[in-house]
Design a protein around this motif. Sequence first.
Motif, short mmCIF file in Angstrom:
data_model
loop_
_atom_site.label_atom_id
_atom_site.label_comp_id
_atom_site.label_asym_id
_atom_site.label_seq_id
_atom_site.Cartn_x
_atom_site.Cartn_y
_atom_site.Cartn_z
N UNK A 5 0.63 -1.01 0.24
CA UNK A 5 -0.42 -0.07 0.33
C UNK A 5 0.63 0.92 -0.10
N UNK A 6 0.55 2.10 -0.16
CA UNK A 6 1.01 4.07 -0.44
C UNK A 6 0.86 3.88 1.06
N UNK A 7 2.23 4.83 0.75
CA UNK A 7 2.01 5.28 2.53
C UNK A 7 3.71 3.68 2.74
N UNK A 8 3.91 3.23 2.61
CA UNK A 8 4.58 1.81 3.41
C UNK A 8 6.47 2.32 3.30
N UNK A 9 7.06 2.42 4.45
CA UNK A 9 8.20 2.26 3.96
C UNK A 9 8.76 1.13 3.25
N UNK A 42 9.28 6.36 1.14
CA UNK A 42 7.66 6.34 1.48
C UNK A 42 7.32 6.01 -0.15
N UNK A 43 6.40 4.55 -0.18
CA UNK A 43 5.39 4.51 -1.52
C UNK A 43 4.78 5.63 -1.83
N UNK A 44 4.82 6.26 -2.69
CA UNK A 44 3.34 7.53 -3.46
C UNK A 44 2.34 6.86 -3.39
N UNK A 54 7.43 4.94 -7.75
CA UNK A 54 8.09 6.50 -7.01
C UNK A 54 8.25 6.41 -5.48
N UNK A 55 8.69 6.79 -4.63
CA UNK A 55 8.70 6.87 -3.29
C UNK A 55 9.11 8.85 -3.13
N UNK A 56 9.34 8.77 -1.50
CA UNK A 56 10.19 9.71 -1.64
C UNK A 56 10.31 9.62 0.04
N UNK A 57 11.64 10.17 -0.46
CA UNK A 57 13.12 9.69 1.02
C UNK A 57 12.43 10.78 2.36
N UNK A 58 13.33 10.67 3.03
CA UNK A 58 12.89 11.95 4.38
C UNK A 58 12.83 13.10 4.44
N UNK A 70 9.98 -4.52 1.09
CA UNK A 70 9.17 -3.46 2.30
C UNK A 70 9.88 -3.45 3.87
N UNK A 71 10.01 -2.83 4.12
CA UNK A 71 10.34 -2.15 5.23
C UNK A 71 12.04 -2.63 5.75
N UNK A 72 12.81 -2.09 4.52
CA UNK A 72 13.77 -2.29 5.07
C UNK A 72 14.37 -1.96 6.46
N UNK A 73 15.80 -2.55 6.57
CA UNK A 73 17.08 -2.42 7.57
C UNK A 73 18.27 -2.71 7.64
N UNK A 74 18.75 -1.99 8.90
CA UNK A 74 20.08 -1.82 8.66
C UNK A 74 20.11 -3.79 9.24
#
Length: 92
Positions: A5-9, A42-44, A54-58, A70-74
């Motif tokens: 969904x839209x808005x997912x990291x 975040x997914x647009x 397309x994503x929007x960065x922080x 989806x939900x990447x981590x370090x």
Amino acid sequence: MNVIPKGTWVEIERVLLRPEDRAPNLPEETRSCPYVLRISGFLQEDGEMGAEVTVTSLIGHAHRGVLKVVNPSYTHSFGATVPELLHIGGRP
């Protein structure tokens, strides 16, 4: 089909330079690989794994690329503790 969904990291990937576009003075093992950008945001719009999104960065920039995670981590660290270094700086 699994819709994210839209808005997912998420993390996207985009090839910035193909191997044939890389500098000729690079070592062969480097020059033979594409130069790849990986960026989280975040997914647009709703998207699917492997699709171009397309994503929007922080910091608010829009980036386009292939949806990879989806939900990447370090996963990196600074390695194991070195006991000899713990006493640097005057601590007993």
